[in-house]
Design a protein around this motif. Structure first.
Motif, PDB file in Angstrom:
ATOM      1  N   ALA A  38     -13.980  18.646  -2.893  1.00  0.00           N
ATOM      2  CA  ALA A  38     -14.552  19.555  -1.907  1.00  0.00           C
ATOM      3  C   ALA A  38     -13.929  19.381  -0.526  1.00  0.00           C
ATOM      4  O   ALA A  38     -14.260  20.128   0.400  1.00  0.00           O
ATOM      5  N   LEU A  39     -13.022  18.417  -0.383  1.00  0.00           N
ATOM      6  CA  LEU A  39     -12.428  18.136   0.923  1.00  0.00           C
ATOM      7  C   LEU A  39     -11.232  19.047   1.198  1.00  0.00           C
ATOM      8  O   LEU A  39     -10.561  19.512   0.282  1.00  0.00           O
ATOM      9  N   SER A  40     -10.967  19.259   2.482  1.00  0.00           N
ATOM     10  CA  SER A  40      -9.746  19.957   2.884  1.00  0.00           C
ATOM     11  C   SER A  40      -8.538  19.078   2.600  1.00  0.00           C
ATOM     12  O   SER A  40      -8.667  17.870   2.358  1.00  0.00           O
ATOM     13  N   LYS A  41      -7.350  19.686   2.672  1.00  0.00           N
ATOM     14  CA  LYS A  41      -6.124  18.931   2.414  1.00  0.00           C
ATOM     15  C   LYS A  41      -5.965  17.777   3.395  1.00  0.00           C
ATOM     16  O   LYS A  41      -5.539  16.675   3.027  1.00  0.00           O
ATOM     17  N   GLY A  42      -6.309  18.020   4.658  1.00  0.00           N
ATOM     18  CA  GLY A  42      -6.191  16.972   5.670  1.00  0.00           C
ATOM     19  C   GLY A  42      -7.070  15.779   5.368  1.00  0.00           C
ATOM     20  O   GLY A  42      -6.649  14.624   5.503  1.00  0.00           O
ATOM     21  N   TYR A  43      -8.323  16.042   4.946  1.00  0.00           N
ATOM     22  CA  TYR A  43      -9.222  14.932   4.629  1.00  0.00           C
ATOM     23  C   TYR A  43      -8.819  14.234   3.333  1.00  0.00           C
ATOM     24  O   TYR A  43      -8.995  13.021   3.179  1.00  0.00           O
ATOM     25  N   ARG A  44      -8.244  14.969   2.388  1.00  0.00           N
ATOM     26  CA  ARG A  44      -7.731  14.308   1.181  1.00  0.00           C
ATOM     27  C   ARG A  44      -6.591  13.351   1.549  1.00  0.00           C
ATOM     28  O   ARG A  44      -6.451  12.274   0.962  1.00  0.00           O
ATOM     29  N   GLN A  45      -5.796  13.758   2.535  1.00  0.00           N
ATOM     30  CA  GLN A  45      -4.713  12.878   2.981  1.00  0.00           C
ATOM     31  C   GLN A  45      -5.278  11.603   3.605  1.00  0.00           C
ATOM     32  O   GLN A  45      -4.733  10.509   3.426  1.00  0.00           O
ATOM     33  N   ARG A  46      -6.392  11.735   4.307  1.00  0.00           N
ATOM     34  CA  ARG A  46      -7.032  10.548   4.869  1.00  0.00           C
ATOM     35  C   ARG A  46      -7.550   9.620   3.771  1.00  0.00           C
ATOM     36  O   ARG A  46      -7.476   8.395   3.892  1.00  0.00           O
ATOM     37  N   VAL A  47      -8.092  10.214   2.700  1.00  0.00           N
ATOM     38  CA  VAL A  47      -8.534   9.396   1.566  1.00  0.00           C
ATOM     39  C   VAL A  47      -7.342   8.639   0.980  1.00  0.00           C
ATOM     40  O   VAL A  47      -7.444   7.461   0.641  1.00  0.00           O
ATOM     41  N   GLY A  48      -6.195   9.311   0.889  1.00  0.00           N
ATOM     42  CA  GLY A  48      -4.992   8.648   0.392  1.00  0.00           C
ATOM     43  C   GLY A  48      -4.570   7.487   1.267  1.00  0.00           C
ATOM     44  O   GLY A  48      -4.155   6.425   0.775  1.00  0.00           O
ATOM     45  N   LEU A  49      -4.681   7.657   2.578  1.00  0.00           N
ATOM     46  CA  LEU A  49      -4.360   6.564   3.495  1.00  0.00           C
ATOM     47  C   LEU A  49      -5.331   5.403   3.322  1.00  0.00           C
ATOM     48  O   LEU A  49      -4.938   4.235   3.321  1.00  0.00           O
ATOM     49  N   ALA A  50      -6.615   5.741   3.168  1.00  0.00           N
ATOM     50  CA  ALA A  50      -7.620   4.692   3.012  1.00  0.00           C
ATOM     51  C   ALA A  50      -7.367   3.872   1.744  1.00  0.00           C
ATOM     52  O   ALA A  50      -7.469   2.641   1.761  1.00  0.00           O
ATOM     53  N   GLN A  51      -7.010   4.545   0.627  1.00  0.00           N
ATOM     54  CA  GLN A  51      -6.753   3.790  -0.603  1.00  0.00           C
ATOM     55  C   GLN A  51      -5.509   2.920  -0.481  1.00  0.00           C
ATOM     56  O   GLN A  51      -5.408   1.873  -1.110  1.00  0.00           O
ATOM     57  N   ALA A  52      -4.546   3.361   0.333  1.00  0.00           N
ATOM     58  CA  ALA A  52      -3.342   2.548   0.533  1.00  0.00           C
ATOM     59  C   ALA A  52      -3.636   1.292   1.355  1.00  0.00           C
ATOM     60  O   ALA A  52      -2.897   0.312   1.275  1.00  0.00           O
ATOM     61  N   LEU A  53      -4.722   1.328   2.124  1.00  0.00           N
ATOM     62  CA  LEU A  53      -5.031   0.235   3.042  1.00  0.00           C
ATOM     63  C   LEU A  53      -6.141  -0.684   2.567  1.00  0.00           C
ATOM     64  O   LEU A  53      -6.331  -1.765   3.124  1.00  0.00           O
ATOM     65  N   VAL A  54      -6.894  -0.263   1.548  1.00  0.00           N
ATOM     66  CA  VAL A  54      -8.152  -0.943   1.238  1.00  0.00           C
ATOM     67  C   VAL A  54      -7.964  -2.410   0.870  1.00  0.00           C
ATOM     68  O   VAL A  54      -8.833  -3.245   1.143  1.00  0.00           O
ATOM     69  N   HIS A  55      -6.831  -2.784   0.287  1.00  0.00           N
ATOM     70  CA  HIS A  55      -6.603  -4.172  -0.118  1.00  0.00           C
ATOM     71  C   HIS A  55      -5.842  -4.972   0.935  1.00  0.00           C
ATOM     72  O   HIS A  55      -5.369  -6.081   0.670  1.00  0.00           O
ATOM     73  N   ASP A  56      -5.716  -4.401   2.165  1.00  0.00           N
ATOM     74  CA  ASP A  56      -5.064  -5.070   3.293  1.00  0.00           C
ATOM     75  C   ASP A  56      -3.651  -5.526   2.941  1.00  0.00           C
ATOM     76  O   ASP A  56      -3.320  -6.719   3.003  1.00  0.00           O
ATOM     77  N   PRO A  57      -2.764  -4.584   2.572  1.00  0.00           N
ATOM     78  CA  PRO A  57      -1.417  -4.961   2.130  1.00  0.00           C
ATOM     79  C   PRO A  57      -0.541  -5.431   3.290  1.00  0.00           C
ATOM     80  O   PRO A  57      -0.773  -5.077   4.448  1.00  0.00           O
ATOM     81  N   GLY A  59       0.859  -1.180   0.000  1.00  0.00           N
ATOM     82  CA  GLY A  59       0.000   0.000   0.000  1.00  0.00           C
ATOM     83  C   GLY A  59       0.890   1.223   0.000  1.00  0.00           C
ATOM     84  O   GLY A  59       1.841   1.314   0.789  1.00  0.00           O
ATOM     85  N   TYR A  60       0.606   2.175  -0.884  1.00  0.00           N
ATOM     86  CA  TYR A  60       1.524   3.306  -1.096  1.00  0.00           C
ATOM     87  C   TYR A  60       0.763   4.623  -1.042  1.00  0.00           C
ATOM     88  O   TYR A  60      -0.238   4.806  -1.730  1.00  0.00           O
ATOM     89  N   LEU A  61       1.241   5.519  -0.206  1.00  0.00           N
ATOM     90  CA  LEU A  61       0.761   6.895  -0.183  1.00  0.00           C
ATOM     91  C   LEU A  61       1.921   7.781  -0.604  1.00  0.00           C
ATOM     92  O   LEU A  61       2.856   7.995   0.175  1.00  0.00           O
ATOM     93  N   PRO A  62       1.931   8.301  -1.842  1.00  0.00           N
ATOM     94  CA  PRO A  62       3.044   9.144  -2.291  1.00  0.00           C
ATOM     95  C   PRO A  62       3.013  10.521  -1.642  1.00  0.00           C
ATOM     96  O   PRO A  62       2.016  10.925  -1.039  1.00  0.00           O
ATOM     97  N   GLU A  63       4.131  11.224  -1.788  1.00  0.00           N
ATOM     98  CA  GLU A  63       4.245  12.555  -1.183  1.00  0.00           C
ATOM     99  C   GLU A  63       3.178  13.498  -1.728  1.00  0.00           C
ATOM    100  O   GLU A  63       2.539  14.235  -0.973  1.00  0.00           O
ATOM    101  N   HIS A  64       2.990  13.508  -3.032  1.00  0.00           N
ATOM    102  CA  HIS A  64       1.941  14.322  -3.649  1.00  0.00           C
ATOM    103  C   HIS A  64       0.782  13.384  -3.963  1.00  0.00           C
ATOM    104  O   HIS A  64       0.799  12.645  -4.942  1.00  0.00           O
TER     105      HIS A  64
END
Length: 302
Positions: free
Chosen positions: A132-151, A77-82
């Motif tokens: 429509a999300l703030s930067k902080g919530y977009r970062q949470r979405v990025g974390l969720a996508q990195a975790l969704v497949h249970d890596p 699961g990968y969350l890139p810098e940008h």
């Protein structure tokens, strides 16, 4: 779980990463540190299969990233810098899409998406457009996508960027929980995060590895230097202190205190105490300081 061996990456004639080696085991949280431009993001991109190495190898869960890139991607699961997101998709819709990319189907996919929404605190935002999300919530979405497949392996590049203090605390706790049964590699410039979360630290500078150490032992790496704080009742002759073996520098402080920098592995407090007695100086206090991670980082990367 992750093994980096003699990894080098050239862009033209410039070595972004220059012959580095380290490994990270299951259930270990590794802080991956370095100044801007040190080669951290390049190394992470190679470990995820995004960039090919020039030489050397990276293996994830026994799979080589060049020879078996799809097997590696299934396990990482990968969350890139940008954090790249589809801003015109809804949060829940986007995570469902990412789950489908990883081959999740039906009830399993719906369940995993809902688990990730709850786990990273997106419950109230899941039906909003990502744009429509703030930067902080977009970062949470990025974390969720990195975790969704249970890596098995999580690679997080600046995961708390843009979060407020409460959110940072929640994400730290999440990373701590994930680190109990996954391999976690994350980079950050917030050094207290490293002390709060990491088992080990790898530091690179100008593409070269300069430290690989448990966090608690990192202070000893800063050129073998120890700092002693001495307080005297009255003025002393600092030049006499400087003549002691292994004393590197003597720096004055307020109210007859002195910061004494020593080299080598021998504790110099005994020698300073004996010298004070010989000179007739009244010694009020003598303690060895722990070097902060910021100090060590500065010494190793300057």
């Amino acid at each position: 779980m992750v093994e980096v061996q003699h990894l080098t990456k050239l862009f033209g004639t410039q070595a972004a990463v220059n012959d580095i080696s380290f490994s990270v085991g299951k259930g270990e949280i590794l802080g991956f540190l370095g100044p801007n431009g040190a080669g951290k993001s390049t190394t992470m991109k190679i470990a995820t299969g995004y960039l090919p190495p020039t030489s050397g190898s990276v293996r994830v869960a026994e799979f080589d990233v060049v020879e078996h890139p799809l097997e590696v991607r299934r396990r990482v699961g990968y969350l890139p810098e940008h954090n790249p997101l589809y801003l015109d998709m809804y949060v829940h819709e986007y995570l469902d899409f990412i789950g489908s990319v990883h081959g999740l189907k039906g009830q399993e996919r719906r369940s995993r998406v809902q688990q990730m929404v709850d786990r990273v605190g997106l419950g109230r935002e899941q039906n909003k457009l990502i744009g429509a999300l703030s930067k902080g919530y977009r970062q949470r979405v990025g974390l969720a996508q990195a975790l969704v497949h249970d890596p098995q392996v999580l690679i997080l590049d600046e995961p708390t960027t843009g979060l407020d203090p409460n959110q940072i605390g929640e994400i730290r706790q999440l990373i701590r929980e994930l680190g109990q049964d996954k391999t976690v590699i994350f980079s950050t410039h917030i050094l207290p995060e490293v002390q709060a979360l990491c088992d080990r630290v790898v530091i690179i500078s100008r593409g070269q590895l300069v430290a690989d150490s448990p966090v608690r032992e990192l202070g000893a790496l800063a050129q073998g230097e120890t700092i002693i704080r001495a307080e005297f009742e009255g003025p002393i002759d600092a030049e006499v202190l400087r003549r002691l073996p292994e004393v590197k520098a003597v720096e004055p402080g307020p109210n007859n205190t002195w910061r004494i920098r020593t080299t080598g592995t021998t504790d110099q407090r005994g020698a300073i105490s004996r010298l004070a007695a010989q000179q007739g100086w009244i010694l009020l206090g003598l303690r060895q300081e722990e070097q902060s991670l910021e100090q060590v980082f500065g010494e190793l990367t300057k």
